[in-house]
Every structure is written in C-alpha cells, then in structure tokens.
Design an enzyme around this catalytic site. Structure first.
Site, PDB file in Angstrom:
ATOM      1  N   ASP A 170       0.869  -1.262   0.114  1.00  0.00           N
ATOM      2  CA  ASP A 170      -0.004  -0.123  -0.142  1.00  0.00           C
ATOM      3  C   ASP A 170       1.013   1.338  -0.054  1.00  0.00           C
ATOM      4  OD1 ASP A 170      -2.549   0.958  -0.186  1.00  0.00           O
ATOM      5  OD2 ASP A 170      -2.844   0.968   2.153  1.00  0.00           O
ATOM      6  N   HIS A 253      -4.731   2.410  -6.877  1.00  0.00           N
ATOM      7  CA  HIS A 253      -5.846   2.318  -6.284  1.00  0.00           C
ATOM      8  C   HIS A 253      -7.194   2.037  -7.145  1.00  0.00           C
ATOM      9  CE1 HIS A 253      -3.756   2.927  -2.631  1.00  0.00           C
ATOM     10  NE2 HIS A 253      -4.967   2.613  -1.951  1.00  0.00           N
ATOM     11  N   HIS A 256      -6.755  -1.560  -8.016  1.00  0.00           N
ATOM     12  CA  HIS A 256      -7.136  -2.247  -6.944  1.00  0.00           C
ATOM     13  C   HIS A 256      -8.629  -2.481  -7.055  1.00  0.00           C
ATOM     14  CE1 HIS A 256      -9.030  -2.382  -3.094  1.00  0.00           C
ATOM     15  NE2 HIS A 256      -8.126  -3.474  -2.786  1.00  0.00           N
ATOM     16  N   HIS A 270      -5.425  -5.899   0.733  1.00  0.00           N
ATOM     17  CA  HIS A 270      -5.353  -4.628  -0.019  1.00  0.00           C
ATOM     18  C   HIS A 270      -4.278  -4.283  -0.761  1.00  0.00           C
ATOM     19  CE1 HIS A 270      -6.670  -0.341  -0.767  1.00  0.00           C
ATOM     20  NE2 HIS A 270      -5.313  -0.193  -0.167  1.00  0.00           N
TER      21      HIS A 270
HETATM   22 ZN    ZN Z   1      -4.530   1.871  -0.020  1.00  0.00          ZN
END
Ligand code: ZN
Length: 364
Positions: A170, A253, A256, A270
């Site tokens: 992340d 993101h 993602h 994540h």
């Molecule tokens: Zn994140």
C-alpha cells in the site's frame, strides 16, 4: 488554486504503546465503544482492559468481519444506545474503517489502534465501504481525521509478516499516485490540490520502505522491534496515510478496485492488490527502465506479488481482465487523476505487460 492538507489529531508510536491508551482515551471522552477485531479480542483485551477501565468506561463489541453499511449501522446503534463519546477501532484495516464510520454516525471522537501495519487506513478521514460479499462499494469521506492513532510496535512485530509486507505494498503506491496527481494538478483525497508537505511526505514514504523494508521484514520474522521496523511501521501508517490523503490517489488504487471485482482476489490483502496496481501503473505511465527494475526488485525481495497468479488469478481470461480494466476506469475513479487520459484498453495492456515481466523475472 486551493491547496489542502489534513492530518490525524495525534499520532503515538512506541513499544508497549498500549500501556498509554488509558490516558490517551481519557483526553477524548469518558465512555468508549471499543470495536475489537478477532485477534485483539483474544490477545489484547483480557490483559489490558482492567487497567484501561480505571481511565474510561468501555463497551466492547466484536467486529462482524466486513466494513459494510449493515455492520456500521449495527455498531452505531450500540454507540448511540450506550451514549459513547469515543469509538475505538482495534484491529486491521476493516475494523479501523468501520470505527471511523461508526464514530461519524454516532457523533463521537475516534481513536484508531491498529494491530497490524497492513494499510494506510489509520490516519485518514476516508473509510472504504464494501458490499457484504467483499467487493468494493464506495469511499466514505468523513469531515475529520481520527483524533488519535496509536501504534504499538511490539504488537506489529508479533503479527504475521505478511501484514507488514502488504502494508509496504500500500505504501509503495503512495508516491507514484501523489506524483501523478502533482503532474496532473489533480485533486487529492481532501478536496484540494496537494501541498508541498503532502508530496514530500509521500516521497519520504517511498524512500523509507526502500531503505528499511528488508531489515524491517527480518525484524518482524524474529518478532523483535528494531529501529528499521519502527521506521517502516511509521512509513506504512503515517507517511502513507498523510501522503495519499494530501497527495492524492491515481491508477494503482483504481486498478485495486477493479481487481476486487474478481472473487479469486478476495483472499489477498489490499496492499498486495495495490502492488499489482503499482506495477501496472509503471507501464501505464511509461516509467523508465531503471525505475521498473527498482520497483520489481523491491517487491521480489520483500515478497510482494509481481504476477496475477500471486493474487489468485492464474490463467486469467481476457473477459475477466476487461472487467477489471473497465471498473478501474469507471466514472469517479481516481484513474482519472493520471496526467494522461487512460482507457480500459490501456489498463488491460498494462496489466498484461506487468504480469508478463513478473513471470519472466521469476523464470530467469
Ligand atoms: Zn490503499
């Protein structure tokens, strides 16, 4: 040009920081709703609650497992029913996001006590709401950042290393996405254009995990706290959190969020899926070979995924990739913060290129 930056009210990090929680919560209120994830309920509460209860009243609720609207509503009713003036979220990313949303609904202060350093959720005024099935639903933007973030590095060191690695995944996205937003003059996650402080903290995040990531991982494997581990906990949590919120999100993101459409990825964290978004983003943004080498090498050394098979998508079909790519480019996605306009076709191509490079490096 409006520039905006936001920060959590207070950030406390140390070995045995949990011993400080009673005094820290007493600054915020008298009666806390403590939302506990599974490992917090088992490993932390029995030994710590008596001392904390000398400083504040606590109603304990076990987290239901998904940060969905139904779970937030359930917990908010408890907070309102018990007249709680503080909500404590103790656990992983979804417990943390739920605590933020519950505190907002119950008009209470919020304290975040992560038990893992797997995401940059703790410091931000954003909560990610999921469908009960686990698919991404939407971002919930809150009017203020958490009043307190308390990181106990001994707890982080004792947690499985995969969480720390996912947190670095992340954190790896933070500078790339902030840099895209800076180039595009795109808005950050708090409604303005980034400040120099936001971009600098995003860059510090990248530099810190590249410098200390491997040493932090070694410490976590031995379940000990070293300066390197502390630096990476700070990078994963404070630098990445402030960096993404003040710098902005972009392609990683969005990709993602696209990947969460596929059930095969739901067992992956994540940060692991974001790392794939970063790798695809290198090809989308036409980054130089030296940077591609640096990022793949880092991911490989610390055990972040570099192929789609490593996030549960072996033999992915073009139809599934197209679903991911279209979702990543949906209206309102941060993909549109990239300096060049990005099509689903370009995202699909970048994902294929990133996967192929990952596979080729593994076989060579
Ligand atoms: Zn994140």
């Amino acid at each position: 040009m409006q520039q905006t930056a936001v920060f959590p009210g207070r950030y406390v990090q140390s070995e045995d920081a949990l011993a400080l929680l009673g005094d820290e919560i007493a600054r915020l209120g008298k009666h806390a709703l403590l939302i506990a994830g599974g490992s917090a309920a088992r490993a932390i509460l029995p030994g710590r609650l008596p001392a904390w209860r000398e400083k504040f009243d606590a109603t304990i609720e076990h987290f239901g497992g998904e940060c969905s609207d139904a779970e937030v509503d359930r917990l908010a009713k408890v907070a309102l029913g018990q007249s709680c003036d503080v909500v404590i979220g103790m656990g992983g990313g979804k417990v943390i996001d739920a605590a933020k949303a519950v505190a907002h609904a119950a008009k209470a202060r919020v304290a975040i006590v992560p038990t893992i350093a797997s995401t940059d959720a703790p410091t931000s005024a954003v909560a990610v709401i999921y469908e009960p099935s686990g698919a991404f639903s939407r971002y919930l933007f809150l009017p203020r950042n958490p009043d307190l973030v308390l990181m106990d590095t001994s707890v982080i060191a004792a947690a499985p290393v995969r969480f720390l690695v996912a947190g670095m995944g992340d954190a790896l996205s933070t500078w790339f996405e902030a840099d895209s937003c800076r180039q595009a003059h795109a808005v950050n996650q708090c409604g303005g254009v980034g400040t120099l402080a936001g971009y600098a903290i995003a860059r510090l995040c990248y530099d810190t995990i590249l410098e200390y990531g491997e040493a932090a991982l070694a410490a976590c494997r031995m379940k000990v706290v070293t300066p390197a581990l502390s630096h990476v906990v700070e990078a994963n949590t404070l630098h990445s959190g402030v960096g993404f919120e003040c710098g902005g999100l972009a392609s990683a993101h969005s990709i993602h969020n696209g990947l969460t459409q596929l059930a095969g990825t739901h067992d992956y964290y994540h940060g692991e899926k974001v790392a794939i978004g970063v790798l695809a983003g290198l090809f989308l943004a036409d980054r130089p070979k030296s940077m591609i080498e640096e990022v793949y090498g880092f991911c490989e050394r610390i055990g972040l995924p570099t192929t789609l098979a490593q996030i549960g998508l072996p033999n992915i079909t073009d139809d599934d990739l197209w679903l991911v790519a279209r979702r990543a480019c949906a209206e309102g996605e941060t993909m549109h913060h990239e300096p060049r306009s990005v099509t689903p076709q370009a995202v699909m191509a970048a994902l294929k290129a990133a996967d192929e490079v990952g596979k080729r490096r593994k076989s060579s």
